[in-house]
Scaffold this motif. Structure first.
Motif, PDB file in Angstrom:
ATOM      1  N   UNK A 289      -6.978  -0.052 -13.160  1.00 24.25           N
ATOM      2  CA  UNK A 289      -6.538  -0.994 -12.132  1.00 24.25           C
ATOM      3  C   UNK A 289      -5.907  -0.251 -10.957  1.00 24.25           C
ATOM      4  N   UNK A 290      -4.955   0.636 -11.258  1.00 22.98           N
ATOM      5  CA  UNK A 290      -4.266   1.370 -10.197  1.00 22.98           C
ATOM      6  C   UNK A 290      -5.231   2.250  -9.417  1.00 22.98           C
ATOM      7  N   UNK A 291      -6.179   2.881 -10.116  1.00 18.52           N
ATOM      8  CA  UNK A 291      -7.154   3.713  -9.426  1.00 18.52           C
ATOM      9  C   UNK A 291      -7.996   2.919  -8.457  1.00 18.52           C
ATOM     10  N   UNK A 292      -8.351   1.701  -8.836  1.00 16.06           N
ATOM     11  CA  UNK A 292      -9.124   0.842  -7.946  1.00 16.06           C
ATOM     12  C   UNK A 292      -8.332   0.493  -6.694  1.00 16.06           C
ATOM     13  N   UNK A 293      -7.040   0.170  -6.875  1.00 15.74           N
ATOM     14  CA  UNK A 293      -6.223  -0.153  -5.705  1.00 15.74           C
ATOM     15  C   UNK A 293      -5.940   1.079  -4.864  1.00 15.74           C
ATOM     16  N   UNK A 294      -5.865   2.251  -5.471  1.00 23.53           N
ATOM     17  CA  UNK A 294      -5.718   3.472  -4.678  1.00 23.53           C
ATOM     18  C   UNK A 294      -6.920   3.648  -3.757  1.00 23.53           C
ATOM     19  N   UNK A 295      -8.101   3.309  -4.249  1.00 23.09           N
ATOM     20  CA  UNK A 295      -9.313   3.443  -3.438  1.00 23.09           C
ATOM     21  C   UNK A 295      -9.416   2.349  -2.378  1.00 23.09           C
TER      22      UNK A 295
ATOM     23  N   UNK B 279       0.806  -1.221   0.000  1.00 20.35           N
ATOM     24  CA  UNK B 279       0.000   0.000   0.000  1.00 20.35           C
ATOM     25  C   UNK B 279       0.841   1.274   0.000  1.00 20.35           C
ATOM     26  N   UNK B 280       2.126   1.168   0.323  1.00 21.89           N
ATOM     27  CA  UNK B 280       2.962   2.366   0.443  1.00 21.89           C
ATOM     28  C   UNK B 280       3.051   3.124  -0.881  1.00 21.89           C
ATOM     29  N   UNK B 281       3.086   2.419  -1.997  1.00 24.97           N
ATOM     30  CA  UNK B 281       3.039   3.029  -3.334  1.00 24.97           C
ATOM     31  C   UNK B 281       2.303   2.032  -4.217  1.00 24.97           C
ATOM     32  N   UNK B 282       0.997   2.174  -4.250  1.00 24.13           N
ATOM     33  CA  UNK B 282       0.162   1.141  -4.876  1.00 24.13           C
ATOM     34  C   UNK B 282       0.444   0.987  -6.364  1.00 24.13           C
TER      35      UNK B 282
END
Length: 395
Positions: free
Chosen positions: A295-301, A236-239
């Motif tokens: 994909x990255x936006x989903x993991x950011x959320x 989570x530190x840099x998704x």
């Protein structure tokens, strides 16, 4: 040969000879609109499909985002293809999302299939329970039963990659009447569950000496069970960089050498003492830019907690598979697609495929020259391998 032509903001399928005018993603482009008013038969990925008389082009429909809710769960899914076509469901793994199947869904939708790719529990727009026990396979199979009923409940072709492959196997063992064919990609079927007590005894000790690598390549899996909060915090530190560093193409030069995942405990985490992924750009050969951004936006959320919780239910998953009818033996035709450069899961030259061969009444093994991320590494080849096998099985 099937060709995808982009023209005027639309996409078409054709059978014209391929040209050298290709984009970085391998998609043909054309400077003029393809001709119409010709009747042809498209031969796509080895199987024929007739098109209407008035046109030899077929607009491809982009996947539509849909959501299905019950009292116990919410499933977001992508859908494309003919609403009355034969049903094919694509189940993703870690750390993926339904959108990973875009290439394969497009290929089969163009051939008349109704293609569905859900975000699995813990991912994307689907439910993300707080309790790790909620990610046990019994719960996820129940999600897929509800979704399948919602889609009409007719026997379908189920395709899975990574943990999605594990779930297709578990689903087929417990709900065989719902599975016409099962396609397992990268991770073989284990009738006793994909769990550390199953995997570690099968480790190739010529590559992973027990005194150095007690859990072999599954050391990272053990790390989740012993240091879960640290494992999630590091990711989570840099998704975005975590995802980009995970999705890399395979290197055949690494075959026969210990995988990086075998060294997580000794390093104190996936990324060592820094506890975060190094700045990493996504590989454009794997991910279309807009898909990786989604994909990255989903993991950011949502973060990595839900996806990583899938690793925390070995005991429950083993018990669940023991309750399978017929000893978890699969009677329907099964295709396993092996990534020959996959350091973690290849069944070539080791014992990993033994339990699957013993448990499947009708098993076909197909090999692709790629590593673990075959839906991205070998987009067209994977769709072609599945299509050829379906055709051979007369579906």
């Amino acid at each position: 040969m099937l060709r995808l032509i982009a023209w005027g903001g639309r996409h078409y399928l054709d059978t014209m000879p391929a040209t050298n005018n290709r984009s970085a993603g391998g998609v043909s482009s054309a400077s003029t609109e393809p001709p119409v008013d010709r009747r042809v038969v498209i031969v796509a990925l080895g199987v024929s499909a007739a098109l209407p008389t008035k046109s030899w082009v077929s607009p491809l429909v982009a996947p539509v985002s849909k959501t299905f809710r019950t009292l116990r769960h919410t499933t977001h899914y992508l859908e494309t293809g003919a609403i009355d076509g034969p049903l094919m469901l694509f189940l993703h793994g870690w750390p993926e999302q339904g959108i990973i199947w875009r290439a394969q869904m497009t290929a089969f939708a163009a051939k008349g299939w109704r293609c569905i790719a859900p975000d699995m529990r813990g991912y994307g727009g689907s439910s993300i329970p707080a309790d790790p026990a909620a990610y046990a396979h019994a719960e996820v199979v129940a999600d897929m039963v509800e979704l399948h009923d919602h889609l009409g409940g007719k026997p379908a072709v189920w395709v899975g990659h990574d943990w999605g492959s594990v779930l297709v196997g578990a689903f087929a063992a417990h709900e065989p009447q719902r599975v016409k064919r099962a396609v397992l990609i990268s991770v073989p079927y284990f009738p006793t569950a994909n769990a550390l007590p199953t995997l570690v005894p099968l480790v190739d000790r010529t590559i992973y000496p027990a005194e150095v690598y007690p859990d072999g390549q599954w050391d990272y899996y053990r790390w989740y069970t012993t240091n879960f909060k640290t494992a999630v915090a590091d990711l989570d530190a840099d998704k975005a960089s975590s995802l980009a560093s995970i999705y890399r193409r395979g290197d055949p030069a690494m075959l026969g050498k210990p995988a990086a995942n075998a060294k997580v405990t000794s390093k104190g985490g996936r990324f060592g003492a820094v506890h975060r992924a190094p700045p990493t750009q996504p590989d454009p050969a794997l991910w279309p830019a807009e898909d990786f951004a989604a994909l990255a936006g989903s993991f950011e959320r949502n973060g990595f907690r839900g996806p990583c919780s899938w690793y925390l239910n070995d005991d429950a998953n083993i018990a669940y598979m023991r309750r399978s009818p017929d000893g978890a033996r699969l009677s329907m035709p099964v295709l396993f697609v092996n990534g020959d450069w996959d350091q973690m899961n290849s069944i070539i030259g080791n014992r990993y495929g033994g339990p699957m061969r013993a448990a499947c009444a009708d098993l076909t093994v197909t090999r692709l020259r790629g590593a673990h991320w075959l839906p991205l590494e070998r987009k067209a080849e994977l769709a072609g391998a599945i299509a050829e096998w379906i055709h051979a099985k007369q579906l």
